[in-house]
Motif scaffolding. Structure first.
Motif, PDB file in Angstrom:
ATOM      1  N   ASP A  16      13.403  28.249  -6.633  1.00  0.00           N
ATOM      2  CA  ASP A  16      14.213  27.110  -7.072  1.00  0.00           C
ATOM      3  C   ASP A  16      15.556  27.057  -6.358  1.00  0.00           C
ATOM      4  OD1 ASP A  16      12.170  26.451  -8.756  1.00  0.00           O
ATOM      5  OD2 ASP A  16      13.122  27.245 -10.585  1.00  0.00           O
ATOM      6  N   HIS A  17      16.151  28.225  -6.158  1.00  0.00           N
ATOM      7  CA  HIS A  17      17.458  28.261  -5.502  1.00  0.00           C
ATOM      8  C   HIS A  17      17.349  27.823  -4.044  1.00  0.00           C
ATOM      9  CE1 HIS A  17      21.165  30.145  -3.767  1.00  0.00           C
ATOM     10  NE2 HIS A  17      21.671  29.614  -4.866  1.00  0.00           N
ATOM     11  N   ILE A  18      16.251  28.203  -3.388  1.00  0.00           N
ATOM     12  CA  ILE A  18      16.050  27.785  -1.998  1.00  0.00           C
ATOM     13  C   ILE A  18      15.928  26.266  -1.925  1.00  0.00           C
ATOM     14  CG2 ILE A  18      14.428  27.839  -0.062  1.00  0.00           C
ATOM     15  CD1 ILE A  18      13.843  30.757  -0.794  1.00  0.00           C
ATOM     16  N   LYS A  19      15.146  25.689  -2.826  1.00  0.00           N
ATOM     17  CA  LYS A  19      14.966  24.236  -2.818  1.00  0.00           C
ATOM     18  C   LYS A  19      16.270  23.501  -3.118  1.00  0.00           C
ATOM     19  CE  LYS A  19      10.037  24.140  -3.932  1.00  0.00           C
ATOM     20  NZ  LYS A  19       8.993  23.674  -4.881  1.00  0.00           N
ATOM     21  N   GLN A  20      17.036  24.019  -4.076  1.00  0.00           N
ATOM     22  CA  GLN A  20      18.314  23.383  -4.418  1.00  0.00           C
ATOM     23  C   GLN A  20      19.282  23.448  -3.241  1.00  0.00           C
ATOM     24  OE1 GLN A  20      19.694  25.346  -7.953  1.00  0.00           O
ATOM     25  NE2 GLN A  20      17.991  24.598  -9.220  1.00  0.00           N
ATOM     26  N   ALA A  21      19.315  24.606  -2.581  1.00  0.00           N
ATOM     27  CA  ALA A  21      20.231  24.777  -1.448  1.00  0.00           C
ATOM     28  C   ALA A  21      19.832  23.877  -0.285  1.00  0.00           C
ATOM     29  CB  ALA A  21      20.264  26.241  -1.008  1.00  0.00           C
ATOM     30  N   GLN A  22      18.514  23.758  -0.038  1.00  0.00           N
ATOM     31  CA  GLN A  22      18.043  22.924   1.071  1.00  0.00           C
ATOM     32  C   GLN A  22      18.296  21.442   0.826  1.00  0.00           C
ATOM     33  OE1 GLN A  22      13.959  24.289   1.248  1.00  0.00           O
ATOM     34  NE2 GLN A  22      14.400  25.615   3.022  1.00  0.00           N
ATOM     35  N   ALA A  23      18.418  21.087  -0.443  1.00  0.00           N
ATOM     36  CA  ALA A  23      18.670  19.681  -0.786  1.00  0.00           C
ATOM     37  C   ALA A  23      20.113  19.268  -0.511  1.00  0.00           C
ATOM     38  CB  ALA A  23      18.332  19.434  -2.249  1.00  0.00           C
ATOM     39  N   GLN A  24      20.974  20.254  -0.279  1.00  0.00           N
ATOM     40  CA  GLN A  24      22.391  19.965  -0.001  1.00  0.00           C
ATOM     41  C   GLN A  24      22.547  19.637   1.486  1.00  0.00           C
ATOM     42  OE1 GLN A  24      24.707  23.275  -1.335  1.00  0.00           O
ATOM     43  NE2 GLN A  24      23.921  23.217  -3.416  1.00  0.00           N
ATOM     44  N   LYS A  25      22.236  18.430   1.844  1.00  0.00           N
ATOM     45  CA  LYS A  25      22.311  18.023   3.254  1.00  0.00           C
ATOM     46  C   LYS A  25      23.699  17.473   3.560  1.00  0.00           C
ATOM     47  CE  LYS A  25      17.377  17.008   3.378  1.00  0.00           C
ATOM     48  NZ  LYS A  25      16.339  15.986   3.612  1.00  0.00           N
ATOM     49  N   PRO A  26      24.127  17.568   4.845  1.00  0.00           N
ATOM     50  CA  PRO A  26      23.395  18.099   6.007  1.00  0.00           C
ATOM     51  C   PRO A  26      23.571  19.592   6.202  1.00  0.00           C
ATOM     52  CG  PRO A  26      25.443  17.155   6.755  1.00  0.00           C
ATOM     53  CD  PRO A  26      25.408  16.931   5.254  1.00  0.00           C
ATOM     54  N   HIS A  27      24.387  20.247   5.351  1.00  0.00           N
ATOM     55  CA  HIS A  27      24.675  21.674   5.554  1.00  0.00           C
ATOM     56  C   HIS A  27      24.310  22.460   4.293  1.00  0.00           C
ATOM     57  CE1 HIS A  27      26.694  20.624   9.271  1.00  0.00           C
ATOM     58  NE2 HIS A  27      27.504  19.806   8.612  1.00  0.00           N
TER      59      HIS A  27
END
Length: 434
Positions: free
Chosen positions: A388-399
């Protein structure tokens, strides 16, 4: 005549010596006194080594006068005695002069800075020059009690750090034996847990840490053994977990460093004493730090704070130290759950993340950490939280931020899953990134 002969300018001290008639004060007032004392290649040293002049020189060195001119004489006199072996030897040969140096530490605290610096520098030099004569004065004037009395003075820390260094094996061992017999460590820790002076707690921490850094030197094992005894550890742990402790961070910092040392040296005694403090330490880990007023309007999350960071790092050392044997206590007090909550809550705290990552790696790669591994997988739902943390972090675009350690966990889990059915099942069910 050479170029240098034609362009050489006499120093003020050379002019004074050339006059043929001078006093100790006149020599000390020259700007090149220390340089000439260090070189020793002049007729100044025999003059200063005369009993009356030597006594006068030492009196200047250990005087407590802060008046600028006299204070400068004190600094130069101290350096002159310390840097010239003839003058050091002349002082050591007269026990009454060595007595004068140690007697100064019996005066009320605090000593003036220049005086404290001079006395401490001279004591180090005297011990290194001739231990057998110097220790007589140290015992006569109860050197360890003097250290305890003036421990709030920074120069005491520097002096002990110098004395802890191995300069001569036999003499060093004898000095450490004296410190051990006089219970230096135990007395300093007792003062640490009772004083209300923050300078004293800080300096005592520095002294003990200086000793730990040199624990592998011959002679230091006597002090290390005293430090790791239950008589010293118990009051130190009690002080760290006390609800009324106003210097808790100093105590926690010291325990953290002791934990590292105990892990490296397989000190079972330390971990036996630490085991009884797992529950109160776990309570400290959950207590939020007070939010500064400046942060109140910017964030709803209370800061991690130094206290909880230190406790987290202590628990990590408990986990990764082979001799700690505290898996059951850590599991019973839900320490891993609290650590993970802090990990994800304080997503920008790299110091916390690095430390907890070290514990996670150890748990999954150490075959003797089965209890903690199962608690991570089952009770803490570690695999799903990582996903879940990986998905949440990846959703923070562009960085994407705070992604590194979760991806690190992801790699660990995928690697361990190859040979661990329990982990593989959790990884497959959570659909972890491959």
């Amino acid at each position: 005549m050479s170029f240098w002969d034609d362009h050489y300018t006499q120093t003020d001290l050379e002019k004074t010596l050339e006059s043929g008639s001078f006093t100790v004060e006149e020599l000390l007032d020259t700007s090149t006194f220390v340089d000439f004392a260090k070189s020793g290649a002049n007729n100044m040293i025999p003059f200063l080594a005369l009993p009356e002049n030597l006594s006068q020189l030492l009196n200047y060195a250990i005087s407590g006068t802060e008046e600028e001119k006299v204070a400068l004489r004190a600094v130069r006199a101290t350096d002159g005695i310390s840097l010239n072996s003839t003058l050091t030897g002349a002082v050591v040969e007269k026990s009454e002069l060595v007595d004068k140096v140690f007697a100064k530490l019996q005066e009320p605290s605090p000593l003036p800075k220049i005086q404290a610096s001079s006395v401490c520098k001279l004591i180090v030099r005297l011990f290194r020059f001739k231990y057998n004569e110097t220790i007589k004065s140290a015992v006569k004037y109860d050197f360890v009690s003097s250290i305890e009395k003036h421990v709030g003075n920074d120069f005491i820390v520097h002096m002990l750090s110098e004395l802890f260094d191995e300069y001569d094996t036999d003499d060093h061992n004898l000095l450490m034996k004296y410190f051990s017999e006089e219970k230096l460590v135990q007395r300093l820790v007792n003062r640490f847990v009772t004083t209300q002076n923050s300078l004293e707690t800080t300096n005592i921490s520095l002294i003990i840490l200086a000793g730990l850094e040199r624990f592998n030197l011959s002679g230091m094992n006597l002090l290390t053994a005293q430090l790791m005894s239950s008589e010293v550890l118990r009051p130190l742990f009690d002080f760290a977990i006390s609800e009324t402790n106003t210097h808790r961070n100093d105590a926690l910092q010291l325990i953290y460093r002791l934990t590292i040392h105990a892990g490296a040296s397989d000190d079972v005694q330390f971990f036996q004493e630490a085991k009884r403090c797992v529950k109160p330490l776990s309570v400290l880990l959950k207590e939020p730090s007070q939010k500064p007023a400046s942060q109140a309007q910017h964030s709803q999350i209370p800061p991690l704070g130094l206290k909880r960071l230190l406790v987290a790092k202590i628990f990590v050392q408990f986990i990764i130290s082979p001799k700690s044997s505290m898996q059951l206590e850590i599991a019973q007090n839900n320490v891993l759950s609290t650590l993970l909550n802090l990990f994800y809550l304080h997503s920008n705290n790299n110091l916390l993340h690095i430390s907890i990552s070290e514990a996670i790696k150890f748990i999954f790669h150490n075959p003797n950490s089965g209890l903690l591994k199962n608690q991570l997988i089952i009770e803490c739902n570690f695999v799903k939280r990582t996903r879940d943390h990986i998905k949440q972090a990846q959703a923070q675009k562009p960085h994407p931020s705070n992604l590194g350690h979760s991806l690190y966990f992801n790699d660990i889990l995928n690697e361990v899953a190859k040979n661990d059915a329990t982990v593989k099942k959790a990884v497959d069910e959570a659909d972890l990134v491959k």
